[in-house]
Design an enzyme around this catalytic site. Sequence first.
Site, PDB file in Angstrom:
ATOM      1  N   SER A  89      47.556  29.377  38.251  1.00 42.31           N
ATOM      2  CA  SER A  89      48.305  30.556  38.677  1.00 42.31           C
ATOM      3  C   SER A  89      49.199  30.354  39.894  1.00 42.31           C
ATOM      4  CB  SER A  89      47.329  31.715  38.941  1.00 42.31           C
ATOM      5  OG  SER A  89      46.530  31.440  40.064  1.00 42.31           O
TER       6      SER A  89
ATOM      7  N   LYS B  10      44.978  50.691  42.193  1.00 39.27           N
ATOM      8  CA  LYS B  10      44.825  49.318  41.722  1.00 39.27           C
ATOM      9  C   LYS B  10      44.557  49.341  40.218  1.00 39.27           C
ATOM     10  CE  LYS B  10      43.508  45.040  40.980  1.00 39.27           C
ATOM     11  NZ  LYS B  10      43.067  44.560  39.666  1.00 39.27           N
TER      12      LYS B  10
ATOM     13  N   GLN C 153      44.443  46.107  49.500  1.00 40.81           N
ATOM     14  CA  GLN C 153      43.776  44.978  50.154  1.00 40.81           C
ATOM     15  C   GLN C 153      43.962  45.037  51.670  1.00 40.81           C
ATOM     16  OE1 GLN C 153      41.668  42.806  49.274  1.00 40.81           O
ATOM     17  NE2 GLN C 153      42.037  41.920  47.251  1.00 40.81           N
TER      18      GLN C 153
ATOM     19  N   ASP D 186      47.946  48.119  38.475  1.00 44.46           N
ATOM     20  CA  ASP D 186      48.003  46.677  38.290  1.00 44.46           C
ATOM     21  C   ASP D 186      47.459  46.292  36.910  1.00 44.46           C
ATOM     22  OD1 ASP D 186      47.179  43.966  38.391  1.00 44.46           O
ATOM     23  OD2 ASP D 186      46.498  44.084  40.440  1.00 44.46           O
ATOM     24  N   ASN D 187      46.236  46.721  36.616  1.00 42.18           N
ATOM     25  CA  ASN D 187      45.601  46.331  35.354  1.00 42.18           C
ATOM     26  C   ASN D 187      46.397  46.840  34.150  1.00 42.18           C
ATOM     27  OD1 ASN D 187      43.802  45.880  37.401  1.00 42.18           O
ATOM     28  ND2 ASN D 187      41.995  46.633  36.324  1.00 42.18           N
TER      29      ASN D 187
ATOM     30  N   HIS E  41      45.398  34.228  43.398  1.00 41.71           N
ATOM     31  CA  HIS E  41      46.584  33.588  42.798  1.00 41.71           C
ATOM     32  C   HIS E  41      47.721  33.398  43.808  1.00 41.71           C
ATOM     33  CE1 HIS E  41      44.488  34.758  39.146  1.00 41.71           C
ATOM     34  NE2 HIS E  41      44.525  36.008  39.542  1.00 41.71           N
TER      35      HIS E  41
ATOM     36  N   GLU F 245      39.207  42.250  44.337  1.00 39.60           N
ATOM     37  CA  GLU F 245      40.388  42.687  43.613  1.00 39.60           C
ATOM     38  C   GLU F 245      40.166  43.012  42.137  1.00 39.60           C
ATOM     39  OE1 GLU F 245      43.399  42.477  45.109  1.00 39.60           O
ATOM     40  OE2 GLU F 245      44.814  42.308  43.455  1.00 39.60           O
TER      41      GLU F 245
ATOM     42  N   SER G 298      44.165  29.373  45.628  1.00 37.81           N
ATOM     43  CA  SER G 298      44.364  30.177  44.428  1.00 37.81           C
ATOM     44  C   SER G 298      43.013  30.391  43.763  1.00 37.81           C
ATOM     45  CB  SER G 298      45.316  29.463  43.472  1.00 37.81           C
ATOM     46  OG  SER G 298      46.002  30.400  42.684  1.00 37.81           O
TER      47      SER G 298
ATOM     48  N   HIS H  47      39.718  37.906  32.051  1.00 35.77           N
ATOM     49  CA  HIS H  47      39.563  37.225  33.311  1.00 35.77           C
ATOM     50  C   HIS H  47      39.250  35.744  33.116  1.00 35.77           C
ATOM     51  CE1 HIS H  47      39.780  37.026  37.538  1.00 35.77           C
ATOM     52  NE2 HIS H  47      38.684  36.333  37.574  1.00 35.77           N
TER      53      HIS H  47
ATOM     54  N   ASN I 195      39.318  46.994  43.463  1.00 35.98           N
ATOM     55  CA  ASN I 195      39.677  47.147  42.053  1.00 35.98           C
ATOM     56  C   ASN I 195      39.654  48.603  41.621  1.00 35.98           C
ATOM     57  OD1 ASN I 195      40.097  46.006  39.256  1.00 35.98           O
ATOM     58  ND2 ASN I 195      38.200  47.167  38.943  1.00 35.98           N
TER      59      ASN I 195
ATOM     60  N   SER J 296      48.427  47.094  44.612  1.00 43.24           N
ATOM     61  CA  SER J 296      47.127  46.430  44.740  1.00 43.24           C
ATOM     62  C   SER J 296      46.947  45.866  46.141  1.00 43.24           C
ATOM     63  CB  SER J 296      47.034  45.287  43.728  1.00 43.24           C
ATOM     64  OG  SER J 296      47.173  45.779  42.434  1.00 43.24           O
TER      65      SER J 296
ATOM     66  N   HIS K 189      51.917  39.356  37.483  1.00 43.82           N
ATOM     67  CA  HIS K 189      52.448  40.715  37.571  1.00 43.82           C
ATOM     68  C   HIS K 189      53.622  40.781  38.523  1.00 43.82           C
ATOM     69  CE1 HIS K 189      48.328  42.515  36.250  1.00 43.82           C
ATOM     70  NE2 HIS K 189      48.877  41.755  35.341  1.00 43.82           N
TER      71      HIS K 189
ATOM     72  N   ASP L 119      39.421  37.401  44.708  1.00 41.76           N
ATOM     73  CA  ASP L 119      39.919  37.815  43.392  1.00 41.76           C
ATOM     74  C   ASP L 119      39.098  37.063  42.363  1.00 41.76           C
ATOM     75  OD1 ASP L 119      42.966  38.603  41.862  1.00 41.76           O
ATOM     76  OD2 ASP L 119      41.454  37.360  40.895  1.00 41.76           O
TER      77      ASP L 119
ATOM     78  N   CYS M  33      49.877  44.438  33.312  1.00 40.01           N
ATOM     79  CA  CYS M  33      49.715  43.698  32.057  1.00 40.01           C
ATOM     80  C   CYS M  33      50.731  44.124  31.003  1.00 40.01           C
ATOM     81  CB  CYS M  33      48.298  43.868  31.515  1.00 40.01           C
ATOM     82  SG  CYS M  33      47.079  43.029  32.537  1.00 40.01           S
TER      83      CYS M  33
END
Lengths: 485, 485, 485, 485
Positions: free
Chosen positions: C90, C235, C416, C239-240, C62, C205, C85, C350, C230, C412, C404, C139, C244
């Site tokens: 995104s 992460k 990486q 992040d998740n 993204h 990711e 992306s 996803h 991930n 995250s 996010h 990703d 969210c």
Amino acid sequence: MALSVEKTPTGREYKVKDMSQADFGRLELDLAEVEMPGLMACRAEFGPSQPFKGARISGSLHMTIQTAVLIETLTALGAEVRWCSCNIFSTQDHAAAAIARDSAAVFAWKGETLQEYWWCTERCLDWGPGGGPDLIVDDGGDATLLIHEGVKAEEEFEKTGKVPDPASTDNAEFQLVLALIRDGLKADPKRFHRMKERLVGVSEETTTGVKRLYQMEATGTLLFPAINVNDSVTKSKFDNLYGCRHSLPDGLMRATDVMIAGKVAVVCGYGDVGKGCASALKQAGARVIVTEIDPICALQALMEGIPVLTLEDVVAEADIFVTTTGNKDIIMVDHMLKMKNNAIVCNIGHFDNEIDMHGLETFPGVKRITIKPQTDRWVFPGTNSGIIVLAEGRLMNLGCATGHPSFVMSCSFTNQVIAQLELWNERATGKYEKKVYVLPKHLDEKVAALHLGKLGANLTKLKPAQAEYIGVPVEGPYKPAHYRY
Amino acid sequence: MALSVEKTPTGREYKVKDMSQADFGRLELDLAEVEMPGLMACRAEFGPSQPFKGARISGSLHMTIQTAVLIETLTALGAEVRWCSCNIFSTQDHAAAAIARDSAAVFAWKGETLQEYWWCTERCLDWGPGGGPDLIVDDGGDATLLIHEGVKAEEEFEKTGKVPDPASTDNAEFQLVLALIRDGLKADPKRFHRMKERLVGVSEETTTGVKRLYQMEATGTLLFPAINVNDSVTKSKFDNLYGCRHSLPDGLMRATDVMIAGKVAVVCGYGDVGKGCASALKQAGARVIVTEIDPICALQALMEGIPVLTLEDVVAEADIFVTTTGNKDIIMVDHMLKMKNNAIVCNIGHFDNEIDMHGLETFPGVKRITIKPQTDRWVFPGTNSGIIVLAEGRLMNLGCATGHPSFVMSCSFTNQVIAQLELWNERATGKYEKKVYVLPKHLDEKVAALHLGKLGANLTKLKPAQAEYIGVPVEGPYKPAHYRY
Amino acid sequence: MALSVEKTPTGREYKVKDMSQADFGRLELDLAEVEMPGLMACRAEFGPSQPFKGARISGSLHMTIQTAVLIETLTALGAEVRWCSCNIFSTQDHAAAAIARDSAAVFAWKGETLQEYWWCTERCLDWGPGGGPDLIVDDGGDATLLIHEGVKAEEEFEKTGKVPDPASTDNAEFQLVLALIRDGLKADPKRFHRMKERLVGVSEETTTGVKRLYQMEATGTLLFPAINVNDSVTKSKFDNLYGCRHSLPDGLMRATDVMIAGKVAVVCGYGDVGKGCASALKQAGARVIVTEIDPICALQALMEGIPVLTLEDVVAEADIFVTTTGNKDIIMVDHMLKMKNNAIVCNIGHFDNEIDMHGLETFPGVKRITIKPQTDRWVFPGTNSGIIVLAEGRLMNLGCATGHPSFVMSCSFTNQVIAQLELWNERATGKYEKKVYVLPKHLDEKVAALHLGKLGANLTKLKPAQAEYIGVPVEGPYKPAHYRY
Amino acid sequence: MALSVEKTPTGREYKVKDMSQADFGRLELDLAEVEMPGLMACRAEFGPSQPFKGARISGSLHMTIQTAVLIETLTALGAEVRWCSCNIFSTQDHAAAAIARDSAAVFAWKGETLQEYWWCTERCLDWGPGGGPDLIVDDGGDATLLIHEGVKAEEEFEKTGKVPDPASTDNAEFQLVLALIRDGLKADPKRFHRMKERLVGVSEETTTGVKRLYQMEATGTLLFPAINVNDSVTKSKFDNLYGCRHSLPDGLMRATDVMIAGKVAVVCGYGDVGKGCASALKQAGARVIVTEIDPICALQALMEGIPVLTLEDVVAEADIFVTTTGNKDIIMVDHMLKMKNNAIVCNIGHFDNEIDMHGLETFPGVKRITIKPQTDRWVFPGTNSGIIVLAEGRLMNLGCATGHPSFVMSCSFTNQVIAQLELWNERATGKYEKKVYVLPKHLDEKVAALHLGKLGANLTKLKPAQAEYIGVPVEGPYKPAHYRY
């Protein structure tokens, strides 16, 4: 009834369960004082001048550790005090013992019969031949009720010679009140009149008691001034809300050890008490459902993510039922018949008639299994299915746990002290008529202010230009009377 | 100022940003109607009888999609309507376009200058030679202010020939008001008097506006009846609280995309708006700190686990600052100098003077970097450190997002409709004097009831015996006037 | 397809929507850097030694502001970068412009067609005659997929002369992939082989992308080493979950302005993403219901007070539907037909196949009304009833909001960077085979540690005796591999 | 020590406090069974086949009502059982009485001395001349420890004739263990060897006990197979988290009645137990602060809005301190000296060495005032200031309340039953070596599934095409081993 008053070595009357618990009570009183900054501040501010010198105060209010700190605040300000509990299960016996031994005349124990309860109330109001109290601290209005009913009966007796007839009512408890008045009437047909004459006023603590007072004011039957302490913001928005948020799960856990998380809980009523209960249950992981009659309170529940349904909608799916309404006939025996096995039914509203205990007790073939005191399983005939009723339908937080914690009671009781002072100081000025009053907002704000230091708060001071801009004094009060907080 | 009024094909006046957005506005209006059951119920109940037939209504209230549904409810009930926004950033241009095209005279666009703002307000009140509106819907009281100042100036002019002198005040915005009145005075020295004569009353929406009205009532300068809509429970305890709980994070996210979790957020003021903001920030994972002048509100914050400190205590550690006080001079430029780099400063209270924008704008050497409209980074001289100010210190939820969502505004606006109906229906009866009134509780409860169905709620019906027991009518109202919810 | 690559004055390729937004992008990049302490710490720690000197990195992720900070971290460490992306909606166009102008080759814009999307992916991987990238940041796995499919097709072509046939699949998007490979095959039948030869590895990711990698590892078809970013705790549990929790309400508000409080919201799936979504919705005042296939996750939801039901149970009562499963066919058109008018349907899992967009789009007589980009109302024939679908069923937080926030993406993306460094540094040592690896726990803990200072945290230091007592090194790692946090 | 074993009429051994409480225990057992669906399902599924026929099970695990249901599940499956508690304060005497009377040999009472505690443990393991148990259910590893130390001592004695010397250690409790082994050694120098020979395996319940097992596995000293029940998801993410969320406030309330709202509470450690505690305190209105050594857990706390500081940072401001670390030396007497008057200090981690009880008890001049059992106020010399320590530093939820509620213990104990069955069924197959194992994920999922019905949940069924898409069997397990939930 073979109850007899006992006396301390110094001659003060009492009737408690076990005087040997006085030391334990004193230890918990010491702890509670640290948690009750409002009351301790009253002692510091007013103690030296002894404003209650010469005042007799009778209190009818759950005889707990917190109340003990209230009582000793009143005596520290110079008052003489007599006390009873306002609920048959709410006395903490160690608190009663400590106060009886050290500070005031107490008539209270956990697990009174209703007959004993009214005997205690009568003892609390009876200051001997010189009449009754100067002031009453009331919770639920039973002390006030007894005097009003007594006066009414004496007037009738004087006019017609008739005495009250317990058979004139279906209400078992009211029958006891009438019998008590009737029995006293013969010995002394003027004692309630003498009480009324002497009485300067009452301060009342609860939504329920206040409602009675306003009804008497409306019908012109109120016999003395009353201060509505319940509607101080620092009472109703704290004790009712945050007190119950604390003591509802406390009572549930002590009585049943049940896991609240995952359960479906129904809270009947979403007033201040209901809000506190719903919040506690939700935060403990229950799925909460509210029942309401008032569309505004219902919409508040919905905005908090709580569905609003009727009891009939959910009676068969829920695990825990809590009544908080202050009304009667909320959960009937017909509802109970439809509940899941081991559904828990309890009341934290006010009187035990929120739950149809009469219907349950008289249900043909029902079997009562007492798990432990205040925790009964009632099994319906022809089934192995039963429900668990807490505190016999009376206030479960006082019956199954120890009521509200000290800190929040310090808010409520500081209002009581201030109300009592106000009534007493103005006893000769005519400021208070036979009406119901609330405390002025600056006193309400003062009660709050006395509790901030303990929690490490640091208030912002209004600058004069800001005060002028919003049209309030720099020192408060900061809000209009109608402000809702 | 070279502004000119435009006209629709049917001759209705307007001034909006972009008429081509009308279709987009209509699509969002269609969605909003589904979310505003109170207003749609008013249309269904009152539409057929056209109660506003012949009434001219002027409104000064954020020209959003939700307001558009309000306007079309007023027109559906027979009114003619003129409208302006009450905030230079709060107009949603597609909403303004749809209304201008389809329903009412609108003078509003997002990003007005202050001069343009007052031009719009004047247009909104100007119904031509026949005088002004019959009714005003006000938010913050600017329309009411203009008329009161206008009348005052005309009286002075009549007596002394003096015209208002903008130089008599330091307040830049009030200078514009005085200039506008001064300029009009020459052309027509009686137009505000004619407005006053015609005016039946105003209904006011906000805490701030209501405060002004009570001040005028107290000083006897209020020129017409006013209904305080703000203090309907279904307004102040919903819109102010739940509306801000929704729109504060919305504004923060749209303006800055900042992660709220983990941040330290200071909420200045813990009234209804502050409660909603603090709740939203806490739930998003921020550590919230409240500043308060009122000890009762402070104690409420503490009971929710929120520390109460002064701005000085925390100014250097916090990441997000929100003013909610309705007072002025809350966050001064001296505070801003002590903040962390990229601290976010915003206002959701009422006027932009909660934040010392003047002090910031005039700070020597300060540099303003506009990230995007309504999001500015201000860098102090000699540093790389700056703060981020939203919506130029004005209402950030309206400036940076779209204000409160439809459902909660439906509660507020249903109160407005009912208040307008009440004023209009009683225009000849003398029921309302030049005072400030709140709506009776049964109407407040009705507003709530109209919003329950949409959320699937099922109210419990009070049984007659229960109603009698607690002393209320079966159909309500269910609570005494002083009840705080 | 008439797309053509553009070039900066220095000759770097790009294709973005609007290069004039580069300044705006740079301003937001400046803000984001302050919120991304992990990435900035990487620049400080590794920048001077230029570890990526000579490395070509292609990223498919993204193209947001946060990703821009990642890209400039990679370039600050010496890498050359090309980017596209991984989702058609995104890209933030100002971020793409700033990077294209200042730092790397970018091929991305908001609102690509699927054909454009794969063109961009191909451009991103195409480093000219010398082959492809050394490293891939992926990703969802589309870059990895393209290379694997390309190599497979080249092998088949070499063996049999056959080219891929788009007609061999029903999947419209996969048809485009096959066509793209087919078309390239003729021009250069070895380019994917050259890419494969050069490739050192990929870091991936997402849950979905990782699942693909493990499947390829299991079948022995993985062509190069992969690091599963991930499943770093910093992460997937940040992040998740927290990402969210932030971006779901953000997307809902920007797309629909709907009041979340009071609504019934269904969250399909209660993994990390579902937990974040359910938490956000609950805290905003919705009544949340979860659907789950996994009894453990279901029991977790119940412990949080969230009922677990099937979609069929609640489809007709809910207002908001969110898919978070990473699976397909969650909400079918048959479900949509049963929903309330204006029910909101969106996906934050996803791929867009969580929602049966194909079934909806091809439903006979269905009408699509675009309220605004990414917000469509679909009306079923013969009714006035419709549902609102966000971002055409694709990731709504990226399509309708900005994804996010920076702080959580810093966690995250620091993973990486560390994964890319690890692959590159070990490129010659044989440490990594053609398998899937997770980062060692001490690096995971390091990522967390880099983010504590920004939030004012103060870690406790383990004393040696304590470390020995629990059997861990004083400096960590502190937990066994199986620890769940 | 003058302890003597008693016998039931049927000859089963026991030692409990008060056999007359057996009826009360049975009533609570009946209630608990309804709340423990996993255990009852085991009885229904496995009872008929009597899989434990011939198996001797010794358990060292808090002898509560919930454990009683576990014991009767084991006996319902055919086992013979002996039991002791794993904590001197955790026994519920009515539960012990009911089991002793009806089902198994019990050696446990609330308030054992340490010497009594180890006597009970020895009794529990002693099945008479034929050796020890076939299986051990352990909690904290004390039964396992005794056997390992016993075997070690016997080997040393065999080789060298030396017996263990209690004086060789400073640890007062370990001195008792050595003395006990020493004393038994003379009578029977092979009894622990015989136990070892017979033992099929142990299943262990706690983080602490599991750590010991892994250490023994690592050093090759583990004498028999072990199943790590703690790391079943349905144990560590439920019992540790949701159990403590329930029982921490329960213990605080019963012990101190303190108002949690408004207080500052420090939670040392933010693992599963710490997360549950912090959540409970926060939701009750406390301001929670976490101390952590692990940066990942620290960042989790911050994302929930909880500051992470060191104990030193906050020791003087906090009101409540809770240790949850499973480590030692967390709160030292030097910390206690700096605390506020009546600060509450308690442990819900595992051993009492989280709190420096030794330092406190031996502090010169310190005074201990027992408010009530398990609630002591310790006053430092020369001050009136004291702290309140719960359960003498041991597990406060078991010492001051009744531990975790039945429902969540049903999850933990169903894992225990399944682990015991697995060990027993595979006793001859060699499947389990002298290593530590976790239960396979499908059994973990099964445990969860057994608890859904009671809470009214309705799981979604995976469709075959969906299962294939995400690469899992339709019937599960649904997640990879590393999934963190």
